[in-house]
Design a protein around this motif. Structure first.
Motif, PDB file in Angstrom:
ATOM      1  N   GLU A 222       0.734  -1.286  -0.103  1.00  0.00           N
ATOM      2  CA  GLU A 222      -0.096   0.134   0.068  1.00  0.00           C
ATOM      3  C   GLU A 222       1.215   1.736   0.001  1.00  0.00           C
ATOM      4  OE1 GLU A 222      -4.347   1.291   2.597  1.00  0.00           O
ATOM      5  OE2 GLU A 222      -2.318   0.721   3.774  1.00  0.00           O
ATOM      6  N   SER A 231      -3.348   3.463  -5.519  1.00  0.00           N
ATOM      7  CA  SER A 231      -3.567   2.899  -4.824  1.00  0.00           C
ATOM      8  C   SER A 231      -4.104   1.664  -5.244  1.00  0.00           C
ATOM      9  CB  SER A 231      -5.036   3.707  -4.434  1.00  0.00           C
ATOM     10  OG  SER A 231      -6.079   2.820  -3.704  1.00  0.00           O
ATOM     11  N   SER A 233      -6.260  -0.252  -4.177  1.00  0.00           N
ATOM     12  CA  SER A 233      -8.145   0.060  -4.110  1.00  0.00           C
ATOM     13  C   SER A 233      -8.535  -0.243  -4.937  1.00  0.00           C
ATOM     14  CB  SER A 233      -8.945   1.355  -2.959  1.00  0.00           C
ATOM     15  OG  SER A 233     -10.299   1.517  -3.708  1.00  0.00           O
ATOM     16  N   GLY A 234      -8.909  -1.367  -5.735  1.00  0.00           N
ATOM     17  CA  GLY A 234      -9.929  -2.005  -6.959  1.00  0.00           C
ATOM     18  C   GLY A 234      -8.397  -2.595  -7.537  1.00  0.00           C
ATOM     19  N   GLU A 255      -9.613  -5.998   2.695  1.00  0.00           N
ATOM     20  CA  GLU A 255     -10.439  -5.165   3.647  1.00  0.00           C
ATOM     21  C   GLU A 255      -9.788  -3.968   3.039  1.00  0.00           C
ATOM     22  OE1 GLU A 255      -9.276  -5.964   7.249  1.00  0.00           O
ATOM     23  OE2 GLU A 255      -9.901  -7.834   7.535  1.00  0.00           O
ATOM     24  N   LEU A 256      -8.643  -3.429   2.283  1.00  0.00           N
ATOM     25  CA  LEU A 256      -8.675  -2.838   2.055  1.00  0.00           C
ATOM     26  C   LEU A 256      -9.119  -2.016   0.189  1.00  0.00           C
ATOM     27  CD1 LEU A 256      -4.616  -1.959   3.226  1.00  0.00           C
ATOM     28  CD2 LEU A 256      -6.978  -1.225   4.260  1.00  0.00           C
ATOM     29  N   GLY A 257     -10.132  -2.903  -0.572  1.00  0.00           N
ATOM     30  CA  GLY A 257     -10.614  -2.447  -1.030  1.00  0.00           C
ATOM     31  C   GLY A 257     -10.277  -3.459  -2.423  1.00  0.00           C
ATOM     32  N   ALA A 258      -8.880  -4.503  -2.619  1.00  0.00           N
ATOM     33  CA  ALA A 258      -8.407  -4.924  -3.359  1.00  0.00           C
ATOM     34  C   ALA A 258      -8.752  -6.094  -3.725  1.00  0.00           C
ATOM     35  CB  ALA A 258      -6.839  -5.033  -3.842  1.00  0.00           C
ATOM     36  N   HIS A 259      -8.844  -6.228  -5.884  1.00  0.00           N
ATOM     37  CA  HIS A 259     -10.024  -7.525  -5.468  1.00  0.00           C
ATOM     38  C   HIS A 259      -9.336  -9.229  -6.068  1.00  0.00           C
ATOM     39  CE1 HIS A 259     -13.388  -9.829  -7.485  1.00  0.00           C
ATOM     40  NE2 HIS A 259     -13.322  -9.424  -8.660  1.00  0.00           N
TER      41      HIS A 259
END
Length: 448
Positions: A222, A231, A233-234, A255-259
């Motif tokens: 991160e 970022s 995220s995503g 939890e931090l928005g990654a897939h």
């Protein structure tokens, strides 16, 4: 990628001559020395005072047999090791690995890496590592207990909260740590809880220790992305392995928005385009101790590829979290072709030198294990703090401490890389920053 400075070539040749046949150790030493050319050119005294030679020679190497009896009453013999590599910054600190591949060269590679990893955390801990060629897979709890008790019956005399503090690694989880600590307590007749880390919460363990290596790897990733104005995220993420580090790296990334779409084991890999079901993954691997194919059997939209290579799955972030040298140049090129932006090593040295070179030449953000996976040992040091003060911290407080430590690790790596003319090179930054800290401490202590 760096090449070895002529000043350091004789030192590496000495390592090769004194440690024949230990390929992993040679690889780890070379990876560090390749970064140190600018340092020794600027600070000749590190060469003049033989810091390199001292750093590459363990302070102590222990090898002993471990006799134990299996459930059929047959006597089994394994070999065990503890390499107490460097204590300039504090007591030796590093895990125990139970796996058939363990031999002296593996333990020395891991112990050498541990010196620098521990230094990067900013915590007062030295570097060591240990293990055995015992394979816990397929063994009953009673067999594992008897093996651990036999191993500790020899190892205990070399341990202590101010001397050497082991933890877990591959093949050594909460079950094994419990058996080891029980035997240590039995033999020494004292409750020295700070002598082992990774303990259960009911007898002196720390919150977040189970999750720490995986969480820390993601926190470092991160920060690496943030510094390049991106970022997590995503982002589409893949993880190799499906053990402790891989599971919790996948969990924190999600939890931090990654897939997070894929993970692997030694038999193949699974792809779940809906996103990995972490609860199911934990059930399959931690409770059922089953193969990863069992995950796909319970997720209709997931596919399992037997014998396949997880690195062929397109992603933006790759987290190798299985074992050493699992990701080679061909796999690195496949990741680059499929658009990878960042790679962070959750395992110890999972990328071969050629793979690392591919990532660096192609401009991929690359975090070496000694930096990216330092969260595990950092939280072990936090466990030691709690044991020393007879205290127990909440999950949230401990996780925040872990995040702060990993931000600090990233900052040290980035700053050292900038100072020595290799901005963005986290390999050089990690090696230089940690070397300077350990080397200066060694010189301060005299010729010991």
């Amino acid at each position: 990628m760096e090449t070895l400075d002529p000043i350091l070539q004789p030192h590496f040749e000495t390592v090769l001559a004194r440690n024949p046949g230990e390929g992993e150790f040679h690889q780890a030493v070379l990876e560090v020395l390749e970064s140190l050319g600018p340092v020794v050119r600027k600070h000749q005294h590190y060469v003049d005072e033989a810091v390199i030679e001292r750093l590459c020679e363990p302070e102590r190497q222990l090898i002993f047999r471990v006799p134990w009896t299996d459930d059929q009453g047959r006597v089994q013999i394994n070999r065990a090791f503890r390499v107490e590599f460097n204590s300039a910054l504090g007591p030796y600190k590093g895990g125990l690995r139970f796996h058939p591949s363990v031999y002296l060269g593996i333990v020395k590679f891991l112990g050498f890496e541990q010196i620098f990893k521990n230094a990067l955390t900013g915590m007062p801990i030295g570097g060591g590592k240990g293990g055995s060629d015992f394979d816990p897979k397929g063994r009953s709890d009673a067999e594992v207990m008897r093996f651990c008790q036999s191993l500790m019956t020899e190892l205990y005399r070399h341990l202590g909260e101010y001397t050497d503090v082991p933890a877990g690694d591959i093949g050594v989880g909460g079950r094994e740590i419990g058996y080891l600590f029980g035997q240590y307590k039995r033999i020494t007749n004292r409750y020295e809880s700070g002598v082992l880390t990774g303990k259960g919460l009911s007898y002196g363990g720390s919150q977040v220790r189970t999750e720490a290596t995986g969480y820390g790897t993601v926190f470092f990733t991160e920060e690496m992305l943030r510094l390049s104005n991106r970022s997590l995220s995503g982002r589409r993420v893949i993880v190799s392995g499906s053990g402790n580090v891989a599971i919790y790296a996948a969990q924190k990334a999600a939890e931090l928005g990654a897939h997070v779409v894929a993970c692997s084991d030694s038999s193949g890999y699974v792809v779940d385009e809906a996103g990995l079901d972490i609860a199911l993954l934990k059930q399959v691997k931690e409770v059922d101790r089953a193969r990863l194919s069992a995950y796909a059997d319970q997720r209709p939209d997931a596919s399992y590829v037997a014998g396949g290579r997880v690195w062929d799955v397109p992603c933006e972030v790759a987290l190798p979290c299985a074992t050493q040298n699992e990701l080679d140049a061909a796999a690195a090129q496949a990741l680059v072709t499929n658009g990878v932006l960042a790679v962070a090593e959750g395992a110890n040295m999972p990328c071969t030198p050629d793979a690392t070179r591919v990532f660096q030449e192609k401009g991929v953000l690359f975090a070496p294990g000694k930096a990216a996976n330092a969260g595990g040992v950092a939280t072990s040091a936090l466990e030691m703090q709690q044991n020393a003060s007879r205290d127990s911290w909440s999950f949230a407080h401990t996780e925040e401490r872990l995040r702060d430590i990993m931000v600090g690790v990233h900052e040290r790596c980035a700053s050292a890389a900038d100072e020595y003319g290799t901005p963005g090179n986290y390999v050089a930054g990690a090696n230089i920053s940690s070397f300077l800290q350990v080397a200066d401490a060694m010189l301060s202590l005299g010729v010991v």
